[in-house]
Design an enzyme around this catalytic site. Structure first.
Site, PDB file in Angstrom:
ATOM      1  N   TYR A 158       0.865  -1.190   0.000  1.00  0.00           N
ATOM      2  CA  TYR A 158       0.000   0.000   0.000  1.00  0.00           C
ATOM      3  C   TYR A 158       0.889   1.223   0.000  1.00  0.00           C
ATOM      4  CZ  TYR A 158      -3.401   3.490   1.639  1.00  0.00           C
ATOM      5  OH  TYR A 158      -4.191   4.600   1.777  1.00  0.00           O
ATOM      6  N   LYS A 218       4.402   8.654   9.188  1.00  0.00           N
ATOM      7  CA  LYS A 218       4.165   7.997  10.474  1.00  0.00           C
ATOM      8  C   LYS A 218       5.148   8.424  11.583  1.00  0.00           C
ATOM      9  CE  LYS A 218       1.101   4.684   8.511  1.00  0.00           C
ATOM     10  NZ  LYS A 218       1.107   3.957   7.268  1.00  0.00           N
ATOM     11  N   ASP A 263       9.267   2.715  -0.156  1.00  0.00           N
ATOM     12  CA  ASP A 263       8.229   3.314   0.669  1.00  0.00           C
ATOM     13  C   ASP A 263       8.455   2.840   2.103  1.00  0.00           C
ATOM     14  OD1 ASP A 263       6.041   4.174   2.034  1.00  0.00           O
ATOM     15  OD2 ASP A 263       4.568   3.540   0.537  1.00  0.00           O
TER      16      ASP A 263
END
Ligand SMILES: *Cc1c(COP(=O)(O)O)cnc(C)c1O
Length: 427
Positions: free
Chosen positions: A143, A266, A238
Site C-alpha cells: 500500500y 508515520k 516506501d
C-alpha cells in the site's frame, strides 16, 4: 458495554461516509460498531465508554513511544503556545531534515509534507519527470497511499475490504501502473525485458506491512536495485511504516540497497500528520522552486508535526537500545502466542519483523498477497472480537500489522497472552 460507541457510530454514519474518516476503522472486516476512542496513555487506550485496552494499533504505527508520551506532549504544547504555523520556513524543518538525512545513507535532500500519500504521489511524479517515462511498477499487497497511480491492487484497507482497483481512477491512468507479485524478482526481470524503456520507477515497501507483515526474501531488494539501475529506472522505497520503526533510519535489510527515493511518514511526525520524500540531489532538485516538478502544501513542515517528530526521534536516538527491547518483547510475545494457538490446534503463521507482526490464520508460509489471502478471515474476525472483549485492541483486519511500542511492558505482554488464552477457549 460499548453503548456510547454504538450511539456515536449511528450518528457518524449519517454524517460521514461509513461513519469513519479512513475505511479500515469501520470494522467491516470484523463486524460490529467500531470502538470510539477517547484517550491514550502509554500502551493503553480508553474508549468513550471507559473501557481500557492494551493497544496494538498505535495509531497505525507512528506511536513507537506510546500514547501521549509526556516529552512529546510538552514539545507540541510549547510549540502551540508559540504558534501553530506561519506559512513560512522554521528552524524545526531544517533540523528534522538534517536528522532524517543523517539517518539515511545515500539520501541528500528531503521535502516535508503532510501525509504518506502525498510523499508517494510526489515520488512518483519526480520519477516520471526525471526519467521522462510513464510506467510505474508496484507489488500486489503493498500500500502506498491513495493517490490514483498507486491504488492498483493495493494492500491495507483496499485488501481488507476486498476491493478491486478503485473506480474513479481513469483506466488510461491505471494502465500505466503494472502490479507484480511481491518477492518475485523473476516477474520483475521479465517485465523489464519487455517494457524496460517505458518504466519510470519500481516502488516497494522494503519490508511489507500492508498485506500483514511480509518480509522480503533474501536477494529480492538487491535484484530490484540491479534491474532498475540496468534499465535507467528509479527505485523508490516506501518506508512510511518502516522508517525508524525497526532501527535508527530505514529497514535494516535494505541498508545497502541505496534507493533513489525514500518515502517517509508515520513515526517522523511523532503522531501528527506528516510525510516526506527524500533522495538523491539530482532527482530532488527537480522539485519546485528549483526545478519544474510542482509540489506544495499549506501545512507542509507544520511546526507542531515537526516538534513532535523531532522529539520522538531524539528520544529514539538517546535510547537506541530501545529497538532491541522492542524486538525482544515482540519476539517473545509472538512465540508465546504461537504456542497458545498450537495447543488449541488452530493453524497460524506469525510473520514478525522487529516490533511489527501479523498472525495469519493459515498454516502455510506467507510471502506475498496470494498466500496472505489464504488466511481464514472469518476465524480472524472471531479472534479479533474475543480479544477486544478481553481488553486488547488488535488491528481490525487480517491484513494489517500489530505495532508494539516502547511503552508496552511485561505486564502488558502477560495480559495479552491471558486475553488470547481466554479468547481461544471460546473458539
Ligand atoms: C500509511 C502508509 C502510507 C500512507 O500514508 P498516509 O499518511 O496514511 O497517507 C503510504 N505507504 C505506506 C507503506 C504506509 O504504510
Amino acid at each position: 458495554m460499548r453503548k456510547s460507541s454504538e450511539t456515536l457510530f449511528a450518528r457518524a454514519a449519517e454524517l460521514i461516509p461509513g461513519g469513519v474518516n479512513s475505511p479500515v476503522r469501520a470494522f467491516q472486516a470484523v463486524g460490529g460498531a467500531p470502538v470510539f476512542m477517547n484517550a491514550g496513555r502509554g500502551a493503553r487506550i480508553y474508549d468513550v465508554d471507559g473501557n481500557e485496552y492494551i493497544d496494538y494499533v498505535m495509531s497505525w504505527g507512528p506511536l513507537i513511544l506510546g500514547h501521549a508520551h509526556p516529552t512529546v506532549v510538552a514539545a507540541i504544547s510549547a510549540q502551540a503556545e508559540k504558534g501553530t504555523g506561519f506559512g513560512a520556513p522554521t528552524s524545526l524543518e531544517v533540523e528534522l531534515a538534517g536528522t532524517i538525512i543523517e539517518a539515511f545513507p545515500g539520501m541528500e535532500m528531503v521535502r516535508m509534507m503532510s501525509s504518506g500519500t502525498e510523499a508517494v504521489m510526489t515520488a512518483v511524479r519526480l520519477a516520471r519527470a526525471f526519467t521522462g517515462r510513464d510506467r510505474i511498477v508496484k507489488f500486489a499487497g503493498c500500500y502506498h497511499g491513495h493517490s490514483d497511480a498507486l491504488l492498483a491492487r493495493a494492500g491495507s484497507g483496499v485488501a481488507t475490504l476486498g476491493l478491486p482497483d478503485s473506480p474513479g481512477v481513469p483506466g488510461r491512468l491505471a494502465e500505466l501502473t503494472t502490479t507484480l507479485p511481491y518477492n518475485d524478482p523473476g516477474a520483475v526481470a521479465a517485465l523489464f525485458a519487455k517494457h524496460g524503456p517505458e518504466i519510470a520507477a519500481v516502488i516497494v515497501e522494503p519490508a511489507a506491512g500492508n498485506m500483514g507483515v511480509v518480509p522480503p526474501r533474501p536477494g529480492f531488494l538487491s535484484r530490484l536495485r540491479e534491474l532498475t539501475k540496468a534499465h535507467g529506472a528509479l527505485l523508490i522505497f516506501d518506508e512510511v511504516i518502516t522508517g525508524f520503526r525497526l532501527a535508527w533510519g530505514g529497514y535494516p535489510g535494505g541498508r545497502d540497497i541505496d534507493p533513489d527515493l525514500t518515502c517517509l511518514g508515520k513515526i517522523i511526525g511523532g503522531g501528527l500528520p506528516v510525510g516526506a520524500v527524500g533522495g538523491k540531489r539530482a532527482v530532488m532538485e527537480q522539485l519546485a522552486p528549483l526545478g519544474p516538478v510542482y509540489q506544495a502544501g499549506t501545512l507542509s513542515g507544520n511546526p507542531l508535526a515537526m516538534a513532535a517528530g523531532l522529539t520522538t526521534l531524539a528520544i529514539l536516538r538517546e535510547n537506541i537500545e530501545g529497538y532491541e527491547l522492542l524486538k525482544r518483547y515482540s519476539l517473545s510475545l509472538c512465540e508465546e502466542l504461537k504456542g497458545l494457538f498450537g495447543r488449541k490446534g488452530i493453524p497460524v503463521t506469525i510473520n514478525r519483523i522487529g516490533s511489527m507482526f501479523t498472525i495469519f490464520f493459515t498454516a502455510g508460509d506467507v510471502c506475498d498477497l496470494e498466500t496472505a489471502r489464504r488466511s481464514d478471515t472469518e476465524l480472524f474476525a472471531r479472534f479479533f472480537r474475543g480479544m477486544l472483549i478481553n481488553g486488547i485492541n488488535p488491528p481490525p483486519s487480517q491484513f494489517e500489522a500489530w505495532f508494539v511500542s516502547l511503552a508496552h511492558d511485561l505486564l502488558d505482554a502477560e495480559k495479552t497472552l491471558d486475553a488470547c488464552a481466554r479468547t481461544l477457549e471460546t473458539m
